[in-house]
Design a protein around this motif. Structure first.
Motif, PDB file in Angstrom:
ATOM      1  N   ASN A 103       0.796  -1.268  -0.051  1.00 20.57           N
ATOM      2  CA  ASN A 103       0.051   0.053  -0.074  1.00 20.57           C
ATOM      3  C   ASN A 103       0.836   1.229   0.044  1.00 20.57           C
ATOM      4  O   ASN A 103       0.473   2.313   0.236  1.00 20.57           O
ATOM      5  N   GLY A 104       2.046   1.272  -0.574  1.00 23.83           N
ATOM      6  CA  GLY A 104       3.106   2.303  -0.569  1.00 23.83           C
ATOM      7  C   GLY A 104       2.515   3.423  -1.426  1.00 23.83           C
ATOM      8  O   GLY A 104       2.912   4.361  -1.502  1.00 23.83           O
ATOM      9  N   SER A 105       1.649   2.914  -2.607  1.00 26.73           N
ATOM     10  CA  SER A 105       1.381   4.079  -3.374  1.00 26.73           C
ATOM     11  C   SER A 105       0.249   4.971  -2.861  1.00 26.73           C
ATOM     12  O   SER A 105       0.307   6.020  -3.306  1.00 26.73           O
ATOM     13  N   GLN A 106      -0.434   4.206  -2.297  1.00 29.04           N
ATOM     14  CA  GLN A 106      -1.700   5.132  -1.700  1.00 29.04           C
ATOM     15  C   GLN A 106      -1.305   5.730  -0.432  1.00 29.04           C
ATOM     16  O   GLN A 106      -2.118   6.672   0.023  1.00 29.04           O
ATOM     17  N   PHE A 107      -0.677   5.292   0.483  1.00 28.20           N
ATOM     18  CA  PHE A 107      -0.281   5.602   1.679  1.00 28.20           C
ATOM     19  C   PHE A 107       1.279   6.230   1.952  1.00 28.20           C
ATOM     20  O   PHE A 107       1.422   7.231   2.183  1.00 28.20           O
ATOM     21  N   ASP A 108       2.249   5.181   2.047  1.00 29.99           N
ATOM     22  CA  ASP A 108       3.368   5.389   2.614  1.00 29.99           C
ATOM     23  C   ASP A 108       4.340   6.699   1.734  1.00 29.99           C
ATOM     24  O   ASP A 108       4.658   7.706   2.119  1.00 29.99           O
ATOM     25  N   LEU A 109       4.150   6.600   0.204  1.00 32.19           N
ATOM     26  CA  LEU A 109       5.030   7.680  -0.492  1.00 32.19           C
ATOM     27  C   LEU A 109       4.061   8.814  -0.568  1.00 32.19           C
ATOM     28  O   LEU A 109       4.872   9.816  -0.253  1.00 32.19           O
ATOM     29  N   PRO A 110       2.691   8.901  -0.545  1.00 27.40           N
ATOM     30  CA  PRO A 110       2.245  10.487  -0.561  1.00 27.40           C
ATOM     31  C   PRO A 110       2.442  10.861   0.916  1.00 27.40           C
ATOM     32  O   PRO A 110       2.590  12.165   0.800  1.00 27.40           O
ATOM     33  N   VAL A 111       2.326  10.197   1.725  1.00 22.74           N
ATOM     34  CA  VAL A 111       2.703  10.801   3.212  1.00 22.74           C
ATOM     35  C   VAL A 111       4.304  11.381   3.297  1.00 22.74           C
ATOM     36  O   VAL A 111       4.171  12.542   3.733  1.00 22.74           O
ATOM     37  N   ILE A 112       5.090  10.574   2.620  1.00 22.05           N
ATOM     38  CA  ILE A 112       6.671  11.029   2.574  1.00 22.05           C
ATOM     39  C   ILE A 112       6.536  12.260   1.867  1.00 22.05           C
ATOM     40  O   ILE A 112       7.503  13.225   2.233  1.00 22.05           O
ATOM     41  N   LEU A 113       5.955  12.260   0.732  1.00 21.93           N
ATOM     42  CA  LEU A 113       5.890  13.382  -0.148  1.00 21.93           C
ATOM     43  C   LEU A 113       5.324  14.888   0.703  1.00 21.93           C
ATOM     44  O   LEU A 113       6.052  15.906   0.713  1.00 21.93           O
ATOM     45  N   PHE A 114       4.086  14.662   1.265  1.00 20.61           N
ATOM     46  CA  PHE A 114       3.702  15.895   2.012  1.00 20.61           C
ATOM     47  C   PHE A 114       4.462  16.177   3.387  1.00 20.61           C
ATOM     48  O   PHE A 114       4.727  17.388   3.298  1.00 20.61           O
ATOM     49  N   ARG A 115       5.036  15.134   3.938  1.00 19.96           N
ATOM     50  CA  ARG A 115       6.066  15.691   5.135  1.00 19.96           C
ATOM     51  C   ARG A 115       7.001  16.081   4.684  1.00 19.96           C
ATOM     52  O   ARG A 115       7.704  17.035   5.464  1.00 19.96           O
ATOM     53  N   ALA A 116       7.699  15.692   3.432  1.00 18.05           N
ATOM     54  CA  ALA A 116       8.923  16.091   3.145  1.00 18.05           C
ATOM     55  C   ALA A 116       8.622  17.733   2.693  1.00 18.05           C
ATOM     56  O   ALA A 116       9.540  18.618   2.823  1.00 18.05           O
ATOM     57  N   MET A 117       7.738  17.904   2.004  1.00 21.20           N
ATOM     58  CA  MET A 117       7.493  19.261   1.566  1.00 21.20           C
ATOM     59  C   MET A 117       7.172  20.250   2.733  1.00 21.20           C
ATOM     60  O   MET A 117       7.409  21.280   2.884  1.00 21.20           O
ATOM     61  N   TYR A 118       6.215  19.624   3.867  1.00 22.17           N
ATOM     62  CA  TYR A 118       6.136  20.527   5.087  1.00 22.17           C
ATOM     63  C   TYR A 118       7.552  20.796   5.525  1.00 22.17           C
ATOM     64  O   TYR A 118       7.531  21.953   6.108  1.00 22.17           O
ATOM     65  N   HIS A 119       8.566  19.834   5.569  1.00 24.74           N
ATOM     66  CA  HIS A 119       9.746  20.457   6.264  1.00 24.74           C
ATOM     67  C   HIS A 119      10.558  21.092   4.993  1.00 24.74           C
ATOM     68  O   HIS A 119      11.914  21.340   5.476  1.00 24.74           O
ATOM     69  N   GLY A 120      10.129  21.164   3.972  1.00 27.60           N
ATOM     70  CA  GLY A 120      11.063  22.175   3.202  1.00 27.60           C
ATOM     71  C   GLY A 120      12.162  21.232   2.599  1.00 27.60           C
ATOM     72  O   GLY A 120      13.358  21.820   2.080  1.00 27.60           O
ATOM     73  N   LEU A 121      12.098  19.919   2.139  1.00 32.58           N
ATOM     74  CA  LEU A 121      13.242  19.104   1.885  1.00 32.58           C
ATOM     75  C   LEU A 121      13.073  18.992   0.511  1.00 32.58           C
ATOM     76  O   LEU A 121      12.058  19.105  -0.194  1.00 32.58           O
ATOM     77  N   SER A 122      14.158  18.634  -0.112  1.00 29.71           N
ATOM     78  CA  SER A 122      14.271  18.368  -1.664  1.00 29.71           C
ATOM     79  C   SER A 122      14.605  16.751  -1.701  1.00 29.71           C
ATOM     80  O   SER A 122      15.507  16.234  -1.184  1.00 29.71           O
ATOM     81  N   ALA A 123      13.680  16.025  -2.556  1.00 24.33           N
ATOM     82  CA  ALA A 123      14.215  14.508  -2.850  1.00 24.33           C
ATOM     83  C   ALA A 123      13.804  14.225  -4.521  1.00 24.33           C
ATOM     84  O   ALA A 123      13.007  13.261  -4.570  1.00 24.33           O
ATOM     85  N   PRO A 124      14.739  14.870  -5.263  1.00 16.21           N
ATOM     86  CA  PRO A 124      14.523  14.548  -6.752  1.00 16.21           C
ATOM     87  C   PRO A 124      14.725  12.823  -7.018  1.00 16.21           C
ATOM     88  O   PRO A 124      14.141  12.664  -8.119  1.00 16.21           O
ATOM     89  N   SER A 125      15.679  12.354  -6.300  1.00 15.31           N
ATOM     90  CA  SER A 125      15.933  11.002  -6.846  1.00 15.31           C
ATOM     91  C   SER A 125      14.904  10.278  -6.470  1.00 15.31           C
ATOM     92  O   SER A 125      14.620   9.038  -7.003  1.00 15.31           O
ATOM     93  N   LEU A 126      13.875  10.526  -5.852  1.00 14.55           N
ATOM     94  CA  LEU A 126      12.505   9.628  -5.256  1.00 14.55           C
ATOM     95  C   LEU A 126      11.502  10.145  -5.870  1.00 14.55           C
ATOM     96  O   LEU A 126      10.642   9.352  -6.543  1.00 14.55           O
ATOM     97  N   PHE A 127      11.392  11.713  -6.446  1.00 11.73           N
ATOM     98  CA  PHE A 127      10.140  12.125  -7.037  1.00 11.73           C
ATOM     99  C   PHE A 127      10.429  12.572  -8.039  1.00 11.73           C
ATOM    100  O   PHE A 127       9.333  13.111  -8.705  1.00 11.73           O
TER     101      PHE A 127
END
Length: 272
Positions: A103-127
């Motif tokens: 269930n990573g497509s519907q939960f884990d990765l979107p949560v990581i995306l939102f929370r990384a944006m919340y903290h102002g992080l950059s993760a081009p290798s993942l996104f």
């Protein structure tokens, strides 16, 4: 099997501070959780909080490459949420593993995306979806039908929501430990009581179940031959024998393996 492989899972709590900001609540912290739950029920008919309000308290993974396998966890014991995310996304800056989840497509990765944006992080290798690396137009971590990220719940349902199964149920069905007889969700109390080993063991248990199901999936698809599948199972058992925190997982696996004909050979000593 394309190496390296990273099986991962996250554990979360409701971000009370962000929830209060989003809904304009001026309440004592002790009352916020109940208020946010009530609001969520009213707007969506569920207690399951919107993804952006899931604060990450643990990310666990199993890394498999030519050298072997290694379990790891980044938790709130030693890290802030931002530090957990920085450590996790840095993995993708160094290597480009096949990512495997339940269930990573519907939960884990979107949560990581939102929370990384919340903290102002950059993760081009993942996104990155090809804007930086043009090859990722055809194989990136977000596309449902690509193979860089394999969400086992999704692919085993043949991408049809009606067929989604729980990780626990699927693991039990296939002769693996699942939640080890405990269906309760204890993450809030683990964090509140600072039971960090219990938290990471719980998250890593989900990772291990996902890994075992992934091996069976590869066998089904012909990407692992039967002898190679058996070798990987035995390598996993040998590795877990070096991980004291997963002695219970291994013990329950020994028991559940005897419930299906195919998995009875996972622990040969029990068949004699």
């Amino acid at each position: 099997m394309r190496l390296p492989v990273l099986i991962f899972d996250i554990e979360t709590l409701t971000d009370l501070k962000s929830g209060a900001h989003l809904y304009g609540l001026d309440l004592p912290e002790a009352d916020l959780d109940a208020a946010l739950t009530k609001l969520r029920r009213q707007e969506a008919g569920t207690d399951f909080q919107r993804l952006a309000l899931h604060e990450i308290v643990c990310i666990s993974g199993l890394w498999i490459d030519e050298k072997g396998m290694k379990l790891f966890s980044f938790s709130r014991e030693d890290n802030s949420e931002a530090e957990i995310l920085k450590k996790f996304v840095s993995i993708f800056e160094k290597r480009h593993p096949t990512l495997v989840s339940w269930n990573g497509s519907q939960f884990d990765l979107p949560v990581i995306l939102f929370r990384a944006m919340y903290h102002g992080l950059s993760a081009p290798s993942l996104f990155d979806q090809g804007e930086i690396d043009t090859q990722k137009r055809y194989n990136n971590y977000q596309n449902r039908y690509h193979h860089r990220h394999i969400d086992l719940m999704d692919v085993m349902a043949m991408f049809h929501g009606r067929h989604f199964q729980k990780l626990d149920d699927t693991a039990h069905l296939l002769g693996f430990p699942g939640k080890r007889g405990d269906g309760g969700y204890h993450v809030p109390e683990y964090v509140q009581n600072e039971h960090w080993l219990e938290l990471t063991s719980y998250c890593e248990g989900d990772v291990l179940n996902t890994w075992l199901i992934y091996l069976r999936w590869l066998l089904l698809k012909g990407q692992l031959l039967l002898n190679d599948h058996q070798h990987m199972i035995q390598s996993t058992i040998q590795y877990l024998n070096t991980q004291p925190q997963h002695a219970d997982f291994l013990s329950v696996w020994q028991q559940t393996s005897q419930r299906t004909e195919f998995t009875q050979s996972d622990f040969p000593s029990l068949t004699h």
